[in-house]
Write an enzyme that holds these catalytic residues in place. Structure first.
Site, PDB file in Angstrom:
ATOM      1  N   TYR A   1      51.090  38.832  37.495  1.00  0.00           N
ATOM      2  CA  TYR A   1      49.836  39.393  38.019  1.00  0.00           C
ATOM      3  C   TYR A   1      49.889  40.908  37.863  1.00  0.00           C
ATOM      4  O   TYR A   1      50.798  41.563  38.367  1.00  0.00           O
ATOM      5  CB  TYR A   1      49.715  39.019  39.495  1.00  0.00           C
ATOM      6  CG  TYR A   1      48.456  39.466  40.212  1.00  0.00           C
ATOM      7  CD1 TYR A   1      47.529  38.533  40.658  1.00  0.00           C
ATOM      8  CD2 TYR A   1      48.199  40.809  40.489  1.00  0.00           C
ATOM      9  CE1 TYR A   1      46.378  38.915  41.353  1.00  0.00           C
ATOM     10  CE2 TYR A   1      47.055  41.206  41.159  1.00  0.00           C
ATOM     11  CZ  TYR A   1      46.156  40.266  41.597  1.00  0.00           C
ATOM     12  OH  TYR A   1      45.023  40.654  42.274  1.00  0.00           O
TER      13      TYR A   1
ATOM     14  N   THR B   1      38.865  44.001  42.374  1.00  0.00           N
ATOM     15  CA  THR B   1      39.959  43.844  41.405  1.00  0.00           C
ATOM     16  C   THR B   1      39.779  42.579  40.577  1.00  0.00           C
ATOM     17  O   THR B   1      39.009  41.695  40.914  1.00  0.00           O
ATOM     18  CB  THR B   1      41.326  43.755  42.125  1.00  0.00           C
ATOM     19  OG1 THR B   1      41.319  42.622  42.997  1.00  0.00           O
ATOM     20  CG2 THR B   1      41.603  45.018  42.905  1.00  0.00           C
TER      21      THR B   1
ATOM     22  N   HIS C   1      44.738  45.955  53.950  1.00  0.00           N
ATOM     23  CA  HIS C   1      44.281  45.721  52.579  1.00  0.00           C
ATOM     24  C   HIS C   1      42.846  45.209  52.471  1.00  0.00           C
ATOM     25  O   HIS C   1      42.213  45.351  51.419  1.00  0.00           O
ATOM     26  CB  HIS C   1      45.220  44.721  51.890  1.00  0.00           C
ATOM     27  CG  HIS C   1      45.282  44.886  50.404  1.00  0.00           C
ATOM     28  ND1 HIS C   1      44.200  45.249  49.630  1.00  0.00           N
ATOM     29  CD2 HIS C   1      46.313  44.741  49.531  1.00  0.00           C
ATOM     30  CE1 HIS C   1      44.554  45.319  48.366  1.00  0.00           C
ATOM     31  NE2 HIS C   1      45.827  45.017  48.268  1.00  0.00           N
TER      32      HIS C   1
END
Length: 786
Positions: A591, A604, A475
């Site tokens: 979230y 993000t 990630h």
């Protein structure tokens, strides 16, 4: 083996008559062709640097400027207002001697033309940056577009007429703005109001006020200074402190997965599926290197998104450290690393500068599948080191993999273009329990056996025994939309461009003289094997605790939702709020991942989906209020959610600003009770939408079964849910739900059932509404931006 070929390119023997030199012309020819390929890539990169360096102009525009200046001078006019004469006076003495007066004037005019051309480029780029900094269009209602936005649309169309390269817009994208601290605190308090009792909210408000009046503005000044200096004031800290400094396992906790087609498998031949998949990925890499990919844009508009995340997509590995990991990126690798039944191989995918055909790669993969050799001692489960805690892996790597044969083999994995696992299991929607098989498929991609993936690679491809495929992505280097774009291209190219023969094999011819894949060698001492067992135990405990549930929702999709004049994303997010309330009897901090790629190096931002408006709707529906009241509250909640999403996209979010303020406080060595409490709050419902970005690659009208399942991730909180969804076509939404078995209050299957019921109940409420024309989602409002 490439090393062997190069080593025997020439041989020599010493004889009484002298040195007898023997050349291998075949090997030398391969070396020559590899060199030619390397130089072609350098020239291509240099050419692209020039093209994107002058964008939105073109290199050929210099010629028009030069011709225009010379033509004007030919007509006895001086467009430079005396500058050309001044340039002529300062030409080098050698040019004054070697050139006539007319030649000197010509050179001076060309110099002036170049300077004028560069000035015009800078002006155009400044104008483009100003245009890309305008975001008010996103907040305007459909059918009520202001004159300012209309002019902006026209100008954006003019600037978008020239086909850009992948990175053409990078230097013109605006920097992410630092919000005013009072605005962020106000939005934060608004977001937690429905989650706190009156005394709790008053306490939090006092903490926020104290922070703003004391420490807040001091931290803000440092943050504004960073924003002036750095390309993005968030991204580097986000990458380092959220991802790379984590010392726990990245498997499940950080890595995420992507799935194959839902209903079809293009071939059941494992080697053939691997051949086409590897080829498609390398074709995508070629497009990235040549910058031939069209820059991603906000759906339905001409607004470009930052492409910086593509730079580290291939040839990238996260290497462990004791205090922090490091992302390492290499120039193009000509091989991939392959794992099969406990053995590691290096598979060369180029020969003499030529990419192997899919059929040749299938042939090489089949050689690996047919290889009967057993794993070396300690080799089979070596990948568990990447699945466990980071510090033991860092220590083992430094002590036992920093030299010798182990280093060479580890380099072959870490420097590979990507990692490939040839799994000996079958996965997908099959058999008598298709739903259960999808759940097992998700768990397999998320963690596998905990040792048969290399979780440190930027992404790993998994090819199953029955031809099903998938990927697991690390990630830290990029977010899901970037990987989803890659995976969409791969699936479409595999199924619709490369294709298969009737027998299920790849197309093309095979050069039978190809050297076999290189088996990697290891010398794994007992101490490393002991640590492998420890890391595997940690990883298995984590993997066995994950409860995954994947289900396609077919009752309705985007088409019916949009007919109700509602944003599909807002509809789903409010449904998730209703589902969670029914599942747990309360609301929670939620979230939703939004992008900030409208800005340079943006990643993000968090959309706090649980709002006072959504809570009011859920309570009204559960308390049996009239349909009219529920519809009105739902419309209000939907509008609120859309506005939160727009604000997050345009740099007015909450959480990244507070996160950076917290980092600054740690650098200054000061404590903030407010920031500490905010960043300690658990996200018990973490959600993300996987966007479909290249629908034109999939002919769903003629091939409706080629539908993507999307992907998912593990739960963020031990007592929470992770929910990923992908909206496919007009009539299908695929959901991926995760939680932990160890928490007695969560159950992924139960929550999945609540999601489906919530979607249906809300649709029943809103579909009964008389036809009106409320606004639709902001990011899709201005259809004139096409």
């Amino acid at each position: 083996m490439a090393e062997a070929h190069q080593a025997v390119a020439f041989q020599f023997t010493i004889t009484p008559e002298g040195i007898d030199l023997q050349l291998s012309y075949q090997a030398l020819n391969q070396i020559y062709l590899s060199g030619v390929r390397s130089w072609k890539k350098r020239v291509s990169r240099m050419k692209n640097r020039v093209i994107k360096g002058v964008y939105p102009a073109s290199p050929s525009s210099w010629l028009f400027v030069a011709i225009g200046i010379l033509a004007t001078m030919y007509m006895q006019s001086d467009p430079s207002m005396g500058l050309i004469s001044k340039i002529q006076q300062h030409l080098p003495l050698s040019l004054h001697v070697s050139l006539s007066s007319q030649g000197q004037t010509m050179v001076s005019a060309l110099v002036f033309s170049t300077l004028l051309w560069l000035s015009l480029i800078l002006a155009l780029r400044f104008c483009l940056k100003l245009l890309l900094s305008y975001h008010q269009w996103m907040f305007e209602q459909h059918g009520r577009v202001s004159n300012t936005t209309k002019v902006w649309v026209t100008l954006m169309r003019l600037f978008s007429r020239k086909k850009p390269l992948l990175y053409s817009y990078q230097t013109s994208l605006p920097h992410l703005p630092v919000p005013a601290i009072q605005d962020t605190l106000s939005r934060y308090l608004e977001s937690v109001r429905p989650l706190l009792t009156d005394p709790e909210f008053e306490r939090m408000k006092n903490l926020a006020d104290e922070f703003e009046s004391s420490l807040g503005h001091r931290l803000q000044r440092y943050l504004r200074l960073k924003a002036l200096w750095a390309a993005n004031y968030v991204s580097d800290w986000w990458e380092e402190y959220v991802y790379l400094r984590g010392r726990g396992p990245i498997m499940v906790n950080s890595n995420y997965y992507g799935m194959d087609f839902l209903y079809v498998t293009p071939t059941s031949v494992q080697a053939a599926r691997a051949g086409n998949t590897i080829t498609a990925l390398l074709l995508y890499r070629r497009k990235v290197n040549r910058e031939e990919l069209t820059p991603s844009r906000v759906p339905g508009t001409v607004i470009p998104l930052c492409a910086a995340q593509c730079e580290r997509m291939f040839n990238t590995t996260r290497t462990p450290g004791v205090e922090t990991d490091v992302l390492q990126h290499w120039q193009d690798s000509e091989f991939v690393a392959v794992y099969h039944k406990g053995r590691y191989f290096r598979l060369w995918v180029y020969r003499a500068g030529r990419l192997l055909s899919p059929r040749e790669i299938e042939y090489q993969i089949q050689r690996i599948l047919d290889d009967p050799s057993p794993p070396l001692p300690g080799e089979e489960k070596l990948g568990a080191l990447t699945a466990g805690d980071r510090i033991p892996w860092a220590q083992m790597r430094q002590q036992f993999f920093s030299s010798g044969i182990n280093k060479k083999s580890l380099d072959a994995i870490e420097k590979a273009a990507f990692f490939v696992t040839l799994d000996d299991e079958e996965q997908g929607m099959k058999g008598d329990d298709p739903a259960g098989n999808l759940d097992r498929y998700a768990k397999s991609l998320l963690h596998g056996k905990c040792y048969d993936r290399w979780f440190d690679k930027s992404f790993s491809i998994v090819i199953y025994k029955n031809g099903k495929s998938g990927l697991n992505a690390e990630h830290s280097w990029a977010d899901a939309p970037t990987v989803a774009h890659l995976w969409e291209y791969t699936l479409a190219t595999d199924a619709f461009q490369l294709g298969y023969t009737e027998e299920g094999h790849c197309k093309g011819e095979v050069d039978l003289s190809l050297s076999p894949p290189q088996r990697l060698a290891w010398e794994i001492p007992a101490e490393v094997q002991t640590q492998v067992c420890s890391s595997l135990a940690v990883a298995r405990t984590l993997a066995d605790d994950v409860d995954c549930h994947v289900f396609p929702f077919r009752d309705f999709g985007k088409g019916r939702i949009k007919k109700c004049k509602i944003s599909p994303d807002a509809f789903i997010q409010i449904s998730l709020q209703l589902a969670y309330y029914r599942d747990r009897g309360c609301f929670c901090l939620t979230y939703e991942a939004s992008m900030t790629r409208l800005f340079r190096e943006g990643r993000t931002e968090t959309v706090r989906s649980c709002s006072s408006d959504s809570c009011a709707f859920v309570k009204a529906l559960e308390n049996g209020e009239s349909e009219e009241v529920c519809r009105r509250l739902f419309r209000s909640a939907s509008e609120k959610h859309q506005n939160l999403y727009r604000m997050a996209m345009t740099g007015a979010g909450i959480d990244r600003h507070l996160f950076c303020l917290y980092v600054v406080s740690k650098y200054l060595g000061v404590d903030s009770p407010f920031l500490h409490e905010v960043l300690s709050e658990p996200w018990r419902l973490s959600t993300s939408q996987t966007p479909v970005q290249q629908l034109e690659l999939f002919d769903l009208k003629n091939h409706p079964d080629f539908i993507s399942l999307g992907g998912g991730f593990g739960p963020v909180a031990d007592d929470g849910y992770g929910v990923s969804y992908i909206i496919v076509g007009e009539d299908l939404i695929n959901f991926h739900v995760s939680s932990k078995y160890s928490c007695g209050e969560t159950d992924s299957h139960r929550f999945g059932a609540q999601i489906q019921k919530a979607l249906g109940d809300i649709m029943a409420v809103v579909s009964a509404e008389p036809k009106t024309s409320p606004s639709s989602k902001g990011t899709n409002q201005s259809k004139k931006l096409h």
